[in-house]
Write a protein that holds these residues in place. Structure first.
Motif, PDB file in Angstrom:
ATOM      1  N   GLY A  62       0.787  -1.231   0.000  1.00  0.00           N
ATOM      2  CA  GLY A  62       0.000   0.000   0.000  1.00  0.00           C
ATOM      3  C   GLY A  62       0.807   1.263   0.000  1.00  0.00           C
ATOM      4  O   GLY A  62       0.272   2.328   0.228  1.00  0.00           O
ATOM      5  N   THR A  64      -0.831   4.609   1.992  1.00  0.00           N
ATOM      6  CA  THR A  64      -0.133   4.477   3.262  1.00  0.00           C
ATOM      7  C   THR A  64       0.502   5.791   3.713  1.00  0.00           C
ATOM      8  O   THR A  64       1.152   6.482   2.923  1.00  0.00           O
ATOM      9  CB  THR A  64       0.953   3.390   3.181  1.00  0.00           C
ATOM     10  OG1 THR A  64       0.331   2.140   2.909  1.00  0.00           O
ATOM     11  CG2 THR A  64       1.723   3.280   4.491  1.00  0.00           C
ATOM     12  N   THR A 117      -2.396   2.339   6.838  1.00  0.00           N
ATOM     13  CA  THR A 117      -2.823   2.020   5.492  1.00  0.00           C
ATOM     14  C   THR A 117      -4.333   2.124   5.379  1.00  0.00           C
ATOM     15  O   THR A 117      -5.066   1.528   6.189  1.00  0.00           O
ATOM     16  CB  THR A 117      -2.374   0.607   5.075  1.00  0.00           C
ATOM     17  OG1 THR A 117      -0.955   0.515   5.184  1.00  0.00           O
ATOM     18  CG2 THR A 117      -2.776   0.298   3.646  1.00  0.00           C
TER      19      THR A 117
END
Length: 312
Positions: A225, A231, A309
């Motif tokens: 991510g 993220t 995330t």
């Protein structure tokens, strides 16, 4: 009709991120079995109150007093009604000089005003919680704050980061009103100040120095991510700004617990720190040891960053 009513209740429970029932839990790190269950709405507000307190470099006792007060005044809900013209988390009154209604309905502002008045109480950290809260609130029921002290203390220990991996939420990302890494960054800046996104002490060129993790870091590969914009990576090197004296471990766990508390609101799917990981929707939503990371370091020693995330 009964089945329809039950189905409707379940649908509301899911669509509101658990707002009508407990979806979060905080436990004691002392092994005494103490625990408190509460809703995602309450969790997000408690995390904001705590972040504002630590940003002012206030002790955990101040946070406990603030949380107990908000539990009594509004059940940690940001309500737009109350006795006479009382509003918000602390039921502050515009007519009594607490601010404009719009300001009071901003949880960060309301918490900041509460702490501002609390700091004017001489020796408030040594006073019984009821006395300290009453000096600020001038409530008609001054003894009511005391019953919330045990729960407020559990929340304060977790949300200041003193107790590690003790706060969990179910996390229902589909119920969010805000989403994505940008929404997470905006919420972090709102509660902690912009310094949280660019911590002091991060070296130029250090992959951890950016709130957007670089593709060169294997931990932030697309399947984790990172480069796809989902993220937010927060380097942990102790507090920054007003909170610079706090340990890295406490700072890291505060940020990690803050993210879990805001999981439903911000569509956060996963939070990792110090070899531990929380994932939304997993059985029990507990903090688990990350795969391949060995034994969990619940103190946060040597843990370089908190990774948050989002679903998208």
């Amino acid at each position: 009709m009964v089945l329809s009513a039950v189905a409707g209740y379940v649908a509301v429970q899911y669509d509101t991120g658990g707002a009508v029932g407990p979806g979060c839990k905080v436990v004691s790190d002392k092994g005494d079995g103490a625990a408190y269950e509460f809703t995602p709405e309450m969790a997000a507000n408690a995390a904001t109150i705590t972040a504002v307190g630590t940003a002012r470099d206030l002790p955990e006792r101040a946070v406990t007093i603030a949380l107990a007060t908000a539990l009594q005044e509004s059940s940690l809900r940001n309500i737009d009604y109350g006795d006479r013209d009382s509003l918000g988390l602390f039921q502050q009154r515009p007519s009594q000089g607490w601010g404009a209604p719009k300001e009071i309905m901003d949880p960060s502002y309301a918490a900041d005003k509460f702490y501002e008045h609390l700091e004017e109480v001489p020796g408030y950290t040594r006073l019984p919680l009821t006395v300290a809260a009453q000096r600020v609130q001038r409530s008609g029921f001054p003894q009511a704050y005391a019953k919330h002290e045990p729960d407020a203390a559990l929340l304060a220990a977790a949300l200041t980061g003193r107790s590690a991996a003790t706060l969990t939420c179910e996390g229902r990302p589909g119920a969010a009103r805000a989403s994505g890494a940008d929404a997470v960054r905006a919420a972090l800046a709102r509660d902690f100040g912009r310094d949280v996104l660019e911590p002091a002490g991060a070296e130029v060129g250090d992959p951890a120095a950016s709130s957007s993790p670089p593709a060169a870091d294997p931990a932030d590969a697309p399947d984790a991510g990172g480069p796809d914009g989902r993220t937010v990576t927060l380097p942990v090197a102790g507090g920054t700004g007003a909170g610079a004296g706090r340990s890295a471990g406490a700072r890291g766990w505060q940020l990690a617990h803050w993210a879990v508390a805001n999981a439903s609101e911000l569509r956060i799917q996963r939070v990792s720190y110090a070899g531990r990981e929380w994932s939304a929707g997993t059985s029990g939503s507990q903090w688990r040891t990350e795969d391949g990371k060995g034994s969990a370091d619940t103190e946060g020693r040597g843990a370089g960053a908190v990774r948050i995330t989002t679903v998208q």
